[in-house]
Design a protein around this motif. Sequence first.
Motif, PDB file in Angstrom:
ATOM      1  N   LEU A  41      33.057  91.228  52.147  1.00 45.46           N
ATOM      2  CA  LEU A  41      32.084  90.235  52.589  1.00 45.46           C
ATOM      3  C   LEU A  41      32.723  89.191  53.496  1.00 45.46           C
ATOM      4  CD1 LEU A  41      29.275  88.933  52.501  1.00 45.46           C
ATOM      5  CD2 LEU A  41      29.986  87.778  50.391  1.00 45.46           C
ATOM      6  N   VAL A  42      33.845  88.647  53.100  1.00 45.90           N
ATOM      7  CA  VAL A  42      34.486  87.598  53.893  1.00 45.90           C
ATOM      8  C   VAL A  42      34.917  88.139  55.259  1.00 45.90           C
ATOM      9  CG1 VAL A  42      36.449  86.006  54.011  1.00 45.90           C
ATOM     10  CG2 VAL A  42      35.163  86.228  51.883  1.00 45.90           C
ATOM     11  N   THR A  43      35.492  89.319  55.300  1.00 46.78           N
ATOM     12  CA  THR A  43      35.873  89.924  56.577  1.00 46.78           C
ATOM     13  C   THR A  43      34.646  90.111  57.459  1.00 46.78           C
ATOM     14  OG1 THR A  43      37.688  91.081  55.478  1.00 46.78           O
ATOM     15  CG2 THR A  43      37.039  91.897  57.649  1.00 46.78           C
ATOM     16  N   SER A  44      33.565  90.573  56.872  1.00 46.72           N
ATOM     17  CA  SER A  44      32.317  90.782  57.615  1.00 46.72           C
ATOM     18  C   SER A  44      31.744  89.472  58.131  1.00 46.72           C
ATOM     19  CB  SER A  44      31.297  91.485  56.716  1.00 46.72           C
ATOM     20  OG  SER A  44      31.771  92.733  56.275  1.00 46.72           O
ATOM     21  N   LEU A  45      31.830  88.420  57.331  1.00 48.34           N
ATOM     22  CA  LEU A  45      31.331  87.103  57.764  1.00 48.34           C
ATOM     23  C   LEU A  45      32.132  86.588  58.959  1.00 48.34           C
ATOM     24  CD1 LEU A  45      30.715  85.428  54.281  1.00 48.34           C
ATOM     25  CD2 LEU A  45      28.967  86.234  55.902  1.00 48.34           C
ATOM     26  N   VAL A  46      33.439  86.821  58.951  1.00 48.40           N
ATOM     27  CA  VAL A  46      34.270  86.422  60.094  1.00 48.40           C
ATOM     28  C   VAL A  46      33.830  87.181  61.346  1.00 48.40           C
ATOM     29  CG1 VAL A  46      36.612  86.471  61.067  1.00 48.40           C
ATOM     30  CG2 VAL A  46      36.269  85.728  58.703  1.00 48.40           C
ATOM     31  N   LEU A  47      33.619  88.478  61.219  1.00 45.12           N
ATOM     32  CA  LEU A  47      33.180  89.266  62.373  1.00 45.12           C
ATOM     33  C   LEU A  47      31.836  88.775  62.904  1.00 45.12           C
ATOM     34  CD1 LEU A  47      34.241  92.859  61.262  1.00 45.12           C
ATOM     35  CD2 LEU A  47      35.211  91.495  63.127  1.00 45.12           C
ATOM     36  N   LEU A  48      30.903  88.465  62.008  1.00 41.08           N
ATOM     37  CA  LEU A  48      29.607  87.944  62.449  1.00 41.08           C
ATOM     38  C   LEU A  48      29.755  86.613  63.174  1.00 41.08           C
ATOM     39  CD1 LEU A  48      27.016  88.675  59.623  1.00 41.08           C
ATOM     40  CD2 LEU A  48      27.145  89.688  61.905  1.00 41.08           C
ATOM     41  N   ARG A  70      32.366  85.574  64.825  1.00 44.27           N
ATOM     42  CA  ARG A  70      32.972  85.844  66.132  1.00 44.27           C
ATOM     43  C   ARG A  70      31.956  86.431  67.114  1.00 44.27           C
ATOM     44  NH1 ARG A  70      39.054  88.057  64.558  1.00 44.27           N
ATOM     45  NH2 ARG A  70      39.770  86.045  63.749  1.00 44.27           N
ATOM     46  N   ALA A  71      30.951  87.119  66.568  1.00 41.99           N
ATOM     47  CA  ALA A  71      29.903  87.696  67.401  1.00 41.99           C
ATOM     48  C   ALA A  71      28.810  86.677  67.732  1.00 41.99           C
ATOM     49  CB  ALA A  71      29.287  88.902  66.696  1.00 41.99           C
ATOM     50  N   GLY A  72      28.903  85.488  67.120  1.00 44.67           N
ATOM     51  CA  GLY A  72      27.897  84.459  67.352  1.00 44.67           C
ATOM     52  C   GLY A  72      26.607  84.695  66.599  1.00 44.67           C
ATOM     53  N   ALA A  73      26.677  85.425  65.484  1.00 45.81           N
ATOM     54  CA  ALA A  73      25.479  85.762  64.722  1.00 45.81           C
ATOM     55  C   ALA A  73      25.691  85.580  63.217  1.00 45.81           C
ATOM     56  CB  ALA A  73      25.070  87.200  65.028  1.00 45.81           C
ATOM     57  N   PRO A  74      26.124  84.395  62.785  1.00 40.24           N
ATOM     58  CA  PRO A  74      26.378  84.208  61.351  1.00 40.24           C
ATOM     59  C   PRO A  74      25.092  84.276  60.531  1.00 40.24           C
ATOM     60  CG  PRO A  74      26.417  82.101  62.465  1.00 40.24           C
ATOM     61  CD  PRO A  74      26.287  83.163  63.540  1.00 40.24           C
ATOM     62  N   ILE A  75      25.255  84.588  59.262  1.00 41.47           N
ATOM     63  CA  ILE A  75      24.121  84.541  58.346  1.00 41.47           C
ATOM     64  C   ILE A  75      24.183  83.220  57.586  1.00 41.47           C
ATOM     65  CG2 ILE A  75      23.923  87.046  58.108  1.00 41.47           C
ATOM     66  CD1 ILE A  75      25.295  86.771  55.338  1.00 41.47           C
ATOM     67  N   THR A  76      23.074  82.838  57.003  1.00 44.41           N
ATOM     68  CA  THR A  76      23.006  81.600  56.227  1.00 44.41           C
ATOM     69  C   THR A  76      23.443  81.883  54.796  1.00 44.41           C
ATOM     70  OG1 THR A  76      21.185  80.832  57.588  1.00 44.41           O
ATOM     71  CG2 THR A  76      21.485  79.739  55.456  1.00 44.41           C
ATOM     72  N   LEU A  77      24.370  81.072  54.314  1.00 39.61           N
ATOM     73  CA  LEU A  77      24.866  81.204  52.947  1.00 39.61           C
ATOM     74  C   LEU A  77      24.196  80.170  52.065  1.00 39.61           C
ATOM     75  CD1 LEU A  77      28.682  81.550  53.711  1.00 39.61           C
ATOM     76  CD2 LEU A  77      26.990  83.379  53.444  1.00 39.61           C
ATOM     77  N   LYS A  78      24.071  80.499  50.803  1.00 37.46           N
ATOM     78  CA  LYS A  78      23.519  79.552  49.832  1.00 37.46           C
ATOM     79  C   LYS A  78      24.522  78.419  49.633  1.00 37.46           C
ATOM     80  CE  LYS A  78      20.777  82.952  47.388  1.00 37.46           C
ATOM     81  NZ  LYS A  78      20.484  83.598  46.109  1.00 37.46           N
ATOM     82  N   PRO A  79      24.020  77.204  49.396  1.00 40.58           N
ATOM     83  CA  PRO A  79      24.924  76.059  49.241  1.00 40.58           C
ATOM     84  C   PRO A  79      26.009  76.265  48.188  1.00 40.58           C
ATOM     85  CG  PRO A  79      22.656  75.312  49.393  1.00 40.58           C
ATOM     86  CD  PRO A  79      22.616  76.821  49.320  1.00 40.58           C
ATOM     87  N   PHE A 135      24.627  95.699  61.935  1.00 35.46           N
ATOM     88  CA  PHE A 135      25.748  95.144  61.183  1.00 35.46           C
ATOM     89  C   PHE A 135      25.338  93.853  60.473  1.00 35.46           C
ATOM     90  CE2 PHE A 135      29.706  92.506  61.096  1.00 35.46           C
ATOM     91  CZ  PHE A 135      30.385  93.251  60.136  1.00 35.46           C
ATOM     92  N   ARG A 136      24.598  93.005  61.161  1.00 43.97           N
ATOM     93  CA  ARG A 136      24.140  91.744  60.561  1.00 43.97           C
ATOM     94  C   ARG A 136      23.255  92.012  59.343  1.00 43.97           C
ATOM     95  NH1 ARG A 136      20.529  87.404  60.814  1.00 43.97           N
ATOM     96  NH2 ARG A 136      21.599  85.395  60.975  1.00 43.97           N
ATOM     97  N   ALA A 137      22.358  92.990  59.443  1.00 45.15           N
ATOM     98  CA  ALA A 137      21.497  93.355  58.313  1.00 45.15           C
ATOM     99  C   ALA A 137      22.328  93.885  57.148  1.00 45.15           C
ATOM    100  CB  ALA A 137      20.454  94.379  58.750  1.00 45.15           C
ATOM    101  N   PHE A 138      23.361  94.675  57.461  1.00 44.30           N
ATOM    102  CA  PHE A 138      24.256  95.183  56.422  1.00 44.30           C
ATOM    103  C   PHE A 138      24.965  94.033  55.707  1.00 44.30           C
ATOM    104  CE2 PHE A 138      28.814  96.154  55.651  1.00 44.30           C
ATOM    105  CZ  PHE A 138      28.663  96.867  54.471  1.00 44.30           C
ATOM    106  N   VAL A 139      25.520  93.096  56.478  1.00 44.54           N
ATOM    107  CA  VAL A 139      26.233  91.968  55.871  1.00 44.54           C
ATOM    108  C   VAL A 139      25.269  91.123  55.049  1.00 44.54           C
ATOM    109  CG1 VAL A 139      27.654  89.924  56.314  1.00 44.54           C
ATOM    110  CG2 VAL A 139      27.980  91.989  57.690  1.00 44.54           C
TER     111      VAL A 139
END
Length: 118
Positions: free
Chosen positions: A82-89, A91-100, A55-59
Amino acid sequence: MSYPYELGGETLWEAGYHSGRLYASLARGAAEFVKLPTGLTPTPQGSCDIELSTFRAFVQGLYTLYSSTSSLVIHGLARGLLVTSLVLLERAGAPITLKPEHEEALREEKAAFARSMG
């Protein structure tokens, strides 16, 4: 009726039936487009299991698409998913890094979505 998204027995999102099914459908379509599996597996009990690394790779792939273009149409089509997926990540403790350049606006939307996602 609900459509929970679960990770290892923990509910990350107790989605309403329609919003949960719509999210899963949109994710499947986007996964086909970005050529990555979603990591989301519907269960016979009417919920959806999340396989976190997939899921993290997909997001990440969805965000790469989003951040690699200035197309307002692609941004508009992808943003809610994307935003819904970022919230789920998160909550799972596995956020991705976003560009500034996206971080502030997406942070505000994530906060709004997270409140309405319960």
